[in-house]
Design a protein around this motif. Structure first.
Motif, short mmCIF file in Angstrom:
data_model
loop_
_atom_site.label_atom_id
_atom_site.label_comp_id
_atom_site.label_asym_id
_atom_site.label_seq_id
_atom_site.Cartn_x
_atom_site.Cartn_y
_atom_site.Cartn_z
N ASP A 31 7.06 13.41 -23.82
CA ASP A 31 7.94 14.38 -23.15
C ASP A 31 9.39 13.93 -23.27
O ASP A 31 9.71 12.75 -23.25
CB ASP A 31 7.54 14.53 -21.68
CG ASP A 31 7.49 13.20 -20.96
OD1 ASP A 31 7.12 12.21 -21.60
OD2 ASP A 31 7.83 13.14 -19.77
N GLY B 40 15.91 17.91 -22.50
CA GLY B 40 16.79 18.67 -23.37
C GLY B 40 17.98 19.22 -22.60
O GLY B 40 17.88 19.48 -21.39
N SER C 192 13.14 19.78 -19.15
CA SER C 192 12.16 18.88 -19.75
C SER C 192 11.09 19.67 -20.48
O SER C 192 10.80 20.83 -20.14
CB SER C 192 11.51 17.99 -18.67
OG SER C 192 10.90 18.79 -17.67
N ALA C 193 10.50 19.04 -21.49
CA ALA C 193 9.45 19.65 -22.30
C ALA C 193 8.43 18.58 -22.67
O ALA C 193 8.75 17.39 -22.70
CB ALA C 193 10.04 20.31 -23.55
N ASN D 200 10.63 21.01 -27.01
CA ASN D 200 11.96 20.80 -26.43
C ASN D 200 13.02 21.56 -27.21
O ASN D 200 13.92 22.18 -26.63
CB ASN D 200 12.26 19.29 -26.43
CG ASN D 200 13.61 18.96 -25.82
OD1 ASN D 200 14.63 19.00 -26.49
ND2 ASN D 200 13.60 18.64 -24.54
#
Length: 361
Positions: A253, A256, A309-310, A316
């Motif tokens: 994770d 971004g 966040s991704a 992201n």
């Protein structure tokens, strides 16, 4: 001359036919045994993986062993018997080297099979796979060197040359060390990377500004798949001597950011609400981080940072692009006058204007 040749061929008739029949019989028996074993065994088991990997090489080894044993029983006075035995011995060593390489290569597949990627344990599985691939390739190189050396030692002139080289091993070792320094440095770098794990297979790296994935690891270089499907080939030694970014070292994770410049008259709260709404409608957001902050300002505009966040680098990137597009559209539709402005003051510098400005009242 012709009588001697005819006599030699007659002398070879019985041993040759016996050797041929023995090789055919042994290879047929080997294939039948192999077929029976494959019929009564499962495909994805450890013994079956080793057997399938080295089946052809082991068949050749079996045939050459039988041929060698048959030739040992032939009369010693046969013409060209010694060269034929030497050729068979050479082929036997090379075939055994081939079988050893095949068996060591499948060790990586066996270890990967015994360590499947379970949910929540992808990091451990990738670590094991990367270490195994490095060590197996180094082991293959060692097996090939030993096999080729053993094959060369079957020739008597090479043995004599080897004895003479041992006398000057100091100078030869130095020359060989300088000549093979890139090869050995990459091999040592591969062992170091396998043990320390600065990256693993499928890790996301940023190498010299290139966003890429670790696709393949060999004994001397790494194949990196760039985001646009290009392949970047990097020597292992480069990773030891140069810094690089690993975006999935511990977790995949990432955070971004999206930066947008707006006018001072733009209210921040509507942007914060729209940002939250956009995140709720996207599949790429993992629901962990959503922050809006004014991070900079100058004499013309404000800089607003949107932090999100991704779960991985690919999502992201898609999330950042989607949020940036959505925020720009929101400002264009609801606050078009709050886009960044260039403020200026027009001053008339003509002589008549300056005279009037100097007159009192």
């Amino acid at each position: 001359m012709l009588k001697t040749l005819e006599a030699s061929l007659q002398a070879w008739m019985l041993p040759g036919i016996s050797a041929l029949l023995a090789v055919i019989a042994s290879y047929t028996l080997y294939r039948l045994t192999l077929a029976v074993i494959r019929h009564f065994s499962k495909q994805r088991t450890v013994p079956r993986l080793f057997l399938d990997a080295a089946a052809k090489a082991l068949g050749l080894v079996t045939s050459l062993l039988v041929l060698r044993a048959t030739l040992n029983g032939a009369p010693d006075d046969l013409l060209l018997l010694a060269p034929v035995k030497q050729v068979v011995t050479l082929l036997l060593i090379l075939s055994m080297t081939w079988a050893a390489v095949r068996l060591t290569s499948v060790i990586g597949d066996v270890i990967v099979l015994l360590n499947p990627v379970l949910e929540g344990q992808w990091k451990r599985a990738r670590k094991v796979e990367t270490q195994t691939r490095f060590l197996v390739r180094c082991l293959n190189v060692l097996v090939i060197i030993v096999g080729v050396g053993a094959a060369l030692m079957t020739f008597e002139p090479v043995q004599q040359v080897g004895a003479s080289l041992l006398a000057s091993a100091g100078v030869g070792g130095i020359i060989l060390g300088f000549a093979a320094r890139p090869v050995f440095s990459n091999l040592l770098a591969g062992i170091q990377i396998a043990l320390t794990q600065p990256f693993r297979i499928d890790d996301v790296l940023n190498v010299q500004g290139e966003w890429c994935w670790v696709e393949e690891v060999t004994a001397t270089y790494v194949v990196l798949r760039v985001w646009d499907q290009r392949r970047l080939i990097v020597p292992l030694q480069w990773f030891i001597e140069n810094p690089f970014q690993n975006w999935s070292r511990n977790t995949a994770d990432l955070l971004g950011t999206v930066f947008i410049w707006v006018d001072y008259t733009m209210p921040i709260e509507p942007l914060r609400q729209e940002f939250s709404r956009l995140l709720d409608t996207t599949k790429q957001w993992d629901g962990k981080v959503a922050i809006v902050q004014v991070t900079d300002s100058n004499d013309q505009a404000l800089q607003v940072r949107f932090l999100m966040s991704a779960p991985n680098s690919s999502q992201n990137w898609d999330l950042r692009c989607a949020i940036r597009e959505g925020l720009v559209t929101f400002i264009q539709q609801h606050y078009p006058s709050q886009l960044p402005r260039l403020r200026a003051r027009l001053v008339d510098t003509s002589p008549e204007f300056e005279d009037n400005a100097k007159q009192p009242g």
